[in-house]
Design a protein around this motif. Structure first.
Motif, PDB file in Angstrom:
ATOM      1  N   ASP A  77      51.096  42.044  48.943  1.00  0.00           N
ATOM      2  CA  ASP A  77      50.722  42.405  50.319  1.00  0.00           C
ATOM      3  C   ASP A  77      49.647  43.505  50.328  1.00  0.00           C
ATOM      4  O   ASP A  77      49.835  44.575  50.906  1.00  0.00           O
ATOM      5  N   MET A  78      48.550  43.235  49.656  1.00  0.00           N
ATOM      6  CA  MET A  78      47.462  44.222  49.590  1.00  0.00           C
ATOM      7  C   MET A  78      46.099  43.564  49.763  1.00  0.00           C
ATOM      8  O   MET A  78      45.076  44.228  49.613  1.00  0.00           O
ATOM      9  N   SER A 122      55.298  47.787  45.161  1.00  0.00           N
ATOM     10  CA  SER A 122      55.567  49.219  45.208  1.00  0.00           C
ATOM     11  C   SER A 122      54.662  49.829  46.276  1.00  0.00           C
ATOM     12  O   SER A 122      53.552  49.345  46.515  1.00  0.00           O
ATOM     13  N   GLU A 123      55.124  50.886  46.902  1.00  0.00           N
ATOM     14  CA  GLU A 123      54.357  51.511  47.982  1.00  0.00           C
ATOM     15  C   GLU A 123      52.958  51.883  47.486  1.00  0.00           C
ATOM     16  O   GLU A 123      52.803  52.616  46.508  1.00  0.00           O
ATOM     17  N   PHE A 124      51.958  51.369  48.145  1.00  0.00           N
ATOM     18  CA  PHE A 124      50.553  51.598  47.799  1.00  0.00           C
ATOM     19  C   PHE A 124      50.270  51.340  46.308  1.00  0.00           C
ATOM     20  O   PHE A 124      49.383  51.936  45.715  1.00  0.00           O
ATOM     21  N   ALA A 125      51.062  50.452  45.732  1.00  0.00           N
ATOM     22  CA  ALA A 125      50.912  50.055  44.320  1.00  0.00           C
ATOM     23  C   ALA A 125      51.147  51.212  43.353  1.00  0.00           C
ATOM     24  O   ALA A 125      50.709  51.170  42.210  1.00  0.00           O
ATOM     25  N   THR A 200      40.558  44.400  49.246  1.00  0.00           N
ATOM     26  CA  THR A 200      41.826  44.608  48.545  1.00  0.00           C
ATOM     27  C   THR A 200      42.109  46.103  48.565  1.00  0.00           C
ATOM     28  O   THR A 200      41.187  46.915  48.530  1.00  0.00           O
ATOM     29  N   MET A 201      43.380  46.454  48.609  1.00  0.00           N
ATOM     30  CA  MET A 201      43.743  47.873  48.685  1.00  0.00           C
ATOM     31  C   MET A 201      43.375  48.585  47.392  1.00  0.00           C
ATOM     32  O   MET A 201      43.782  48.147  46.312  1.00  0.00           O
ATOM     33  N   PRO A 202      42.617  49.672  47.464  1.00  0.00           N
ATOM     34  CA  PRO A 202      42.340  50.412  46.237  1.00  0.00           C
ATOM     35  C   PRO A 202      43.491  51.344  45.866  1.00  0.00           C
ATOM     36  O   PRO A 202      44.194  51.846  46.732  1.00  0.00           O
ATOM     37  N   LEU A 203      43.682  51.528  44.569  1.00  0.00           N
ATOM     38  CA  LEU A 203      44.587  52.582  44.079  1.00  0.00           C
ATOM     39  C   LEU A 203      43.768  53.535  43.227  1.00  0.00           C
ATOM     40  O   LEU A 203      43.566  54.687  43.602  1.00  0.00           O
ATOM     41  N   GLY A 204      43.286  53.058  42.113  1.00  0.00           N
ATOM     42  CA  GLY A 204      42.427  53.868  41.257  1.00  0.00           C
ATOM     43  C   GLY A 204      41.195  53.049  40.937  1.00  0.00           C
ATOM     44  O   GLY A 204      41.262  52.101  40.145  1.00  0.00           O
ATOM     45  N   ALA A 299      43.822  61.157  40.530  1.00  0.00           N
ATOM     46  CA  ALA A 299      42.665  61.770  41.191  1.00  0.00           C
ATOM     47  C   ALA A 299      41.966  60.736  42.071  1.00  0.00           C
ATOM     48  O   ALA A 299      41.560  61.030  43.211  1.00  0.00           O
ATOM     49  N   GLU A 300      41.844  59.518  41.559  1.00  0.00           N
ATOM     50  CA  GLU A 300      41.188  58.473  42.352  1.00  0.00           C
ATOM     51  C   GLU A 300      42.072  58.070  43.542  1.00  0.00           C
ATOM     52  O   GLU A 300      41.564  57.818  44.643  1.00  0.00           O
ATOM     53  N   ALA A 301      43.374  58.041  43.329  1.00  0.00           N
ATOM     54  CA  ALA A 301      44.280  57.717  44.444  1.00  0.00           C
ATOM     55  C   ALA A 301      44.199  58.784  45.532  1.00  0.00           C
ATOM     56  O   ALA A 301      44.286  58.477  46.727  1.00  0.00           O
TER      57      ALA A 301
END
Lengths: 454, 66
Positions: A77-78, A122-125, A200-204, A299-301
């Protein structure tokens, strides 16, 4: 070995079933699952049935159908889809309506998928166990009580349960390979930069990859090729009789279980009997990548989440908020120093490993997947040791941008043992070819029922 | 960084603890990381750490195959 998607496609083209009826039955089964157990965050029945009906009509007209025709899929779901909201595994207040559709979904639509909906994550990956403060962890269909692994928890569980033929996930430190290993399926993280990341949702940013989880290597490779074709000059597969396969003889894999070591050793011997040349390598230096990889990811998150965190800190679950707090302790020069360490490790792996071997074999997890209750650690500093422990073996390929495919090599009473095939950048097809060789040679019993029309 | 600004409210004790834990890990994990003392890369037998840091470009991406 023919993948399940291709088997179903042939049956569908031969008129063995109506895709609309098939999708309707699947949606009925999925609606009946308890919320606490289902791998689905949301079904999209009207759209799914319309997609299936359109394919049935196209088949009736005799139109050419794509390679996914006949297959039911669903995705983490991202990924944005126009007209729907993306949930990110987050609190309901954080859902966002999508203004367009992610290229990876559009490409699978064009290839003939029926997309059943959105899978839990997982929440926000952010989390390798699969725990989710807001929505819980889906049940692991392969190992009762075990973690599903994260962050693509629903993707691993949905494939293992046989709800879908394949599911997209994302991987920043192991988030495709860990749920694949926990649920006993295949997970393929491509070379960094191969798959398009728009909508797509970014994480890092510097480690994020989109890739598939599937029941078989052929299915995973088929889906990956559809979302992200390789450049023509990408390294080609090496015949197994000419293959040099590296495995770790150093401290990097000191912590794996005796039975994992035994299974890996058996696998190496089996490949050697097929003509491959096993090469022992001391990869101890990979042990020093955990902290730089985590510093980089957090840091990227924080660059993604800092504004929302200051405005609505309590919309985050405690564990995710705690990990984002880590970012506040990371000055800019620590981030850049982590990138220097990354460069040195990349150069060493290139020289010391891929100068001597074509591919590497490493365990994905140290052993079978742990029980969920053991890893529900809350939001204190203990979070970091759980994250570091689970991702120890998966992080190097993420941090160094390398293709890595996880597949099961044994099914024990308390769960699967899985290994990663890791290659140099862009050698994704070489990785898949060895994984296919291993899968064929081991011929493990299927984790989900064979397709009805096989 | 001020955690109250970062979170928009005072940190909880566990948030303060994880912040301090991360600060402490930067020493061994980043600034004193053994890889920065690696004797490697293209025949260079030994490079003083300061020189290594000055010559190591930090940002990489896999290059497209030619």
């Amino acid at each position: 070995m023919t993948g399940r998607i291709e088997i179903r496609r042939r049956a569908y083209l031969a008129g063995a079933f109506s895709l609309e009826e098939e999708a309707d039955r699947a949606l009925g089964r999925l609606r009946a699952l308890p919320m606490a157990e289902t791998p689905f965050a949301a079904l999209e029945p009207a759209r799914s049935l319309a997609q299936a009906a359109a394919l049935d009509r196209a088949r009736a007209r005799g139109d050419a159908l794509g390679p996914l025709a006949g297959a039911l899929l669903a995705h983490k779901d991202m990924f944005d889809r126009e007209g729907f909201s993306t949930g990110f595994g987050a609190h309901f207040s954080r859902r966002q309506p999508a203004a367009g559709t992610a290229t990876v979904l559009s490409r699978l639509d064009a290839a003939g998928q029926v997309d059943l909906g959105r899978l839990k994550m997982s929440e926000f990956a952010m989390g390798p166990t699969g725990h989710n403060h807001h929505h819980g962890m889906p049940a692991n269909p392969a190992v009762p009580g075990a973690i599903t692994g994260g962050s693509s928890s629903g993707s691993g569980a949905a494939v293992a349960a046989g709800h879908v033929a394949a599911a997209l996930g994302s991987d920043t430190g192991g988030s495709i390979r860990l749920p694949a290993a926990c649920n006993g399926v295949v997970g393929f993280k491509p070379t960094q930069g191969r798959a398009p990341m728009d909508r797509t949702m970014p994480l890092g940013y510097s480690q994020d990859c989109v890739g598939p989880l599937a029941a078989t290597v052929a299915d995973a490779q088929a889906v990956l090729s559809l979302i992200a074709p390789l450049p023509p000059a990408a390294p080609k597969p090496v015949p197994v009789a000419e293959l040099r396969v590296g495995f770790d003889t150093g401290a990097f894999t000191d912590g794996i279980s005796a039975r994992m070591r035994h299974a890996l050793s058996d696998l190496v011997a089996r490949l050697a009997a097929m003509g491959a040349r096993p090469v022992g390598l001391d990869l101890a230096f990979l042990s020093h990548l955990g902290e730089p990889a985590n510093v980089t990811a957090m840091a990227e998150a924080a660059a993604v989440h800092a504004d929302a965190l200051a405005l609505a800190p309590d919309s985050y679950g405690p564990q995710v908020r705690a990990r984002l707090v880590q970012a506040a302790a990371i000055p800019a020069h620590a981030y850049l120093r982590a990138q220097q360490i990354r460069r040195v490790a990349h150069d060493r792996l290139t020289a010391e490993a891929f100068g001597r071997v074509d591919l590497l074999l490493l365990p994905t997890l140290a052993d079978t997947p742990p029980q969920a209750a053991l890893l529900d650690v809350g939001d204190g500093p203990g979070v970091d040791s759980v994250v570091a422990g689970l991702t120890r073996l998966t992080r190097p390929a993420s941090f160094l941008g390398l293709p890595a495919l996880s597949l099961p090599i044994a099914r024990l009473a308390d769960g699967p043992l899985s290994v990663q095939v890791i290659g140099p950048a862009w050698a994704d097809d070489r990785v898949a070819a060895l994984a296919l060789t291993i899968e064929t040679a081991l011929a493990l019993p299927a984790i989900q029922p064979e397709p009805e029309y096989a | 960084m001020d955690l109250t600004d970062y979170l928009g409210r005072p940190p909880t004790p566990s948030e303060t603890a994880i912040f301090r834990d991360q600060q402490a890990r930067l020493g061994p994990g980043i600034f004193e990381n053994p890889l920065l003392r690696s004797e490697i890369v293209e025949g260079i037998a030994f490079v003083p750490r300061a020189a290594r840091l000055m010559t190591t470009r930090p940002l990489i991406e896999p290059e497209l195959p030619q």
